[in-house]
Design an enzyme around this catalytic site. Structure first.
Site, short mmCIF file in Angstrom:
data_model
loop_
_atom_site.label_atom_id
_atom_site.label_comp_id
_atom_site.label_asym_id
_atom_site.label_seq_id
_atom_site.Cartn_x
_atom_site.Cartn_y
_atom_site.Cartn_z
N ARG A 139 34.85 47.35 67.50
CA ARG A 139 35.89 46.96 68.14
C ARG A 139 36.95 48.10 68.07
NH1 ARG A 139 36.42 41.92 69.71
NH2 ARG A 139 35.27 41.29 68.14
N MET A 187 37.76 38.86 78.47
CA MET A 187 36.94 38.04 77.15
C MET A 187 36.72 38.75 76.17
SD MET A 187 37.16 34.95 78.60
CE MET A 187 36.02 34.09 77.67
N ARG A 188 37.65 39.38 75.45
CA ARG A 188 37.39 40.24 74.41
C ARG A 188 38.63 39.85 73.33
NH1 ARG A 188 33.45 43.09 72.86
NH2 ARG A 188 34.91 44.67 71.54
N ILE A 189 38.07 39.88 72.16
CA ILE A 189 39.37 39.63 70.97
C ILE A 189 39.80 41.30 70.77
CG2 ILE A 189 39.70 39.22 68.51
CD1 ILE A 189 37.70 37.07 68.90
N LEU A 190 41.08 41.54 70.67
CA LEU A 190 41.82 42.69 70.68
C LEU A 190 42.10 43.00 69.26
CD1 LEU A 190 44.04 42.12 73.67
CD2 LEU A 190 41.91 43.63 73.64
N ASN A 225 49.49 37.32 78.14
CA ASN A 225 47.86 36.91 78.50
C ASN A 225 48.33 35.38 79.21
OD1 ASN A 225 45.27 36.29 78.13
ND2 ASN A 225 45.61 34.89 76.33
N HIS A 261 46.63 31.48 79.11
CA HIS A 261 45.68 30.58 78.47
C HIS A 261 45.52 28.98 79.18
CE1 HIS A 261 42.96 29.57 75.25
NE2 HIS A 261 43.70 28.31 75.04
N SER A 299 49.54 28.10 79.65
CA SER A 299 50.59 28.98 79.25
C SER A 299 50.37 30.39 79.36
CB SER A 299 50.49 28.33 77.81
OG SER A 299 50.30 27.59 77.40
N GLU A 307 47.86 37.11 66.24
CA GLU A 307 47.08 35.96 66.07
C GLU A 307 46.51 35.26 67.51
OE1 GLU A 307 48.17 31.33 65.40
OE2 GLU A 307 49.86 32.68 65.19
N LEU A 308 45.38 35.28 67.46
CA LEU A 308 44.57 34.77 68.95
C LEU A 308 45.24 33.73 69.46
CD1 LEU A 308 42.03 35.48 70.43
CD2 LEU A 308 40.81 33.68 69.37
N ASP A 309 45.58 33.62 70.91
CA ASP A 309 46.22 32.83 71.58
C ASP A 309 47.62 32.07 70.91
OD1 ASP A 309 44.42 33.04 73.61
OD2 ASP A 309 43.21 31.51 72.62
N GLN A 353 47.72 26.03 88.84
CA GLN A 353 49.19 26.09 88.08
C GLN A 353 49.19 27.62 87.48
OE1 GLN A 353 51.63 24.05 88.25
NE2 GLN A 353 50.36 22.92 89.51
C1 GRF Z 1 41.83 31.53 83.19
O1 GRF Z 1 41.38 30.29 83.10
C2 GRF Z 1 42.69 32.23 82.23
O2 GRF Z 1 43.62 31.07 81.81
C3 GRF Z 1 41.52 32.60 81.14
O3 GRF Z 1 40.50 33.06 81.72
C4 GRF Z 1 40.50 32.60 83.00
C5 GRF Z 1 40.27 33.52 84.08
O4 GRF Z 1 40.24 33.26 85.28
N1 GRF Z 1 42.53 33.43 80.28
P1 GRF Z 1 40.07 34.06 86.62
O5 GRF Z 1 38.98 35.08 86.39
O6 GRF Z 1 41.70 34.54 86.69
O7 GRF Z 1 39.88 33.19 87.66
#
Ligand code: GRF
Length: 216
Positions: A68, A93-96, A110, A112, A139, A146-148, A176
């Site tokens: 990593r 989609m990676r843990i930093l 980020n 979420h 959010s 800390e993750l998310d 949203q």
């Molecule tokens: C979203 O649901 C976001 O909240 C999460 O990853 C997803 C990315 O969606 N972190 P997209 O690739 O922007 O459509």
């Protein structure tokens, strides 16, 4: 607006949030300039969206690196070549690593798909349904180690409906996301959003723990 704020977006997937950001920069008075889009997956559709918009793209395959830290160091080098004021995670989609997060402290956002601190991690829509929640949402937060878990900037809340499935909920939450992420990025670009010692500040004032709340 005379000053522009250079942003680098990191993603791994379809990039609908990237698209929302791109669209929001086309208003004429936007202070945001997306300098580059970087993915750990060369086939991410988000890269195609960036190319279609004339934005520079790079890909860096994490599988080509030993660990990593090594990958994150290479990623930092790639990002910093564009000298961004802000780095935006949009489905990356990676843990930093801690080193990466520290390097971009106060300029890493980020999004979420849950009302944090509820449902960190994956399968958020299903978990909200299983818990019988009356409300769900998304959010935007500053990233910390800390993750998310970093200070919240803005949350959008939607009601959960009787016949919702994880898919229908995901769709409404996504809509949203496409509103609140451009909003938060714009605030940052305008110099209105900062990370203070105690949390996120908007116009120099501490935001509530939930961030700025938008109810639907
Ligand atoms: C979203 O649901 C976001 O909240 C999460 O990853 C997803 C990315 O969606 N972190 P997209 O690739 O922007 O459509």
């Amino acid at each position: 607006m005379s000053q522009t704020c250079d942003v680098v977006v990191l993603l791994s997937g379809t990039g609908s949030n990237l698209q929302a950001l791109i669209d929001s920069t086309r208003t004429g008075d936007s202070p945001v300039r997306i300098a580059a889009v970087i993915s750990n997956r060369a086939d991410a559709y988000g890269l195609q969206r960036a190319r279609d918009a004339g934005i520079a793209t790079r890909s860096l395959d994490h599988k080509a690196f030993e660990g990593r830290e090594t990958f994150d160091a290479a990623l930092i080098e790639l990002i910093d070549a564009f000298n961004p004021a802000l780095v935006v995670l949009a489905g990356f989609m990676r843990i930093l690593s801690a080193g990466f997060v520290r390097h971009y402290q106060g300029r890493l956002l980020n999004i979420h798909p849950s009302l944090l601190p509820k449902y960190k991690g994956l399968h958020t829509h299903q978990r909200a349904l299983e818990a019988g929640d009356a409300e769900h949402g998304c959010s935007v937060h500053f990233v910390t180690e800390e993750l998310d878990g970093g200070p919240l900037v803005v949350q959008a809340v939607i009601p959960v409906e009787l016949h919702d499935s994880p898919q229908s909920l995901a769709q409404r939450v996504h809509a949203q996301e496409h509103l609140i992420y451009p909003l938060a990025v714009r605030w940052f670009a305008e110099g209105r959003l900062t990370l203070g010692e105690e949390g996120a500040l908007l116009n120099g004032q501490p935001l509530p723990a939930s961030g700025h709340l938008i109810r639907n």
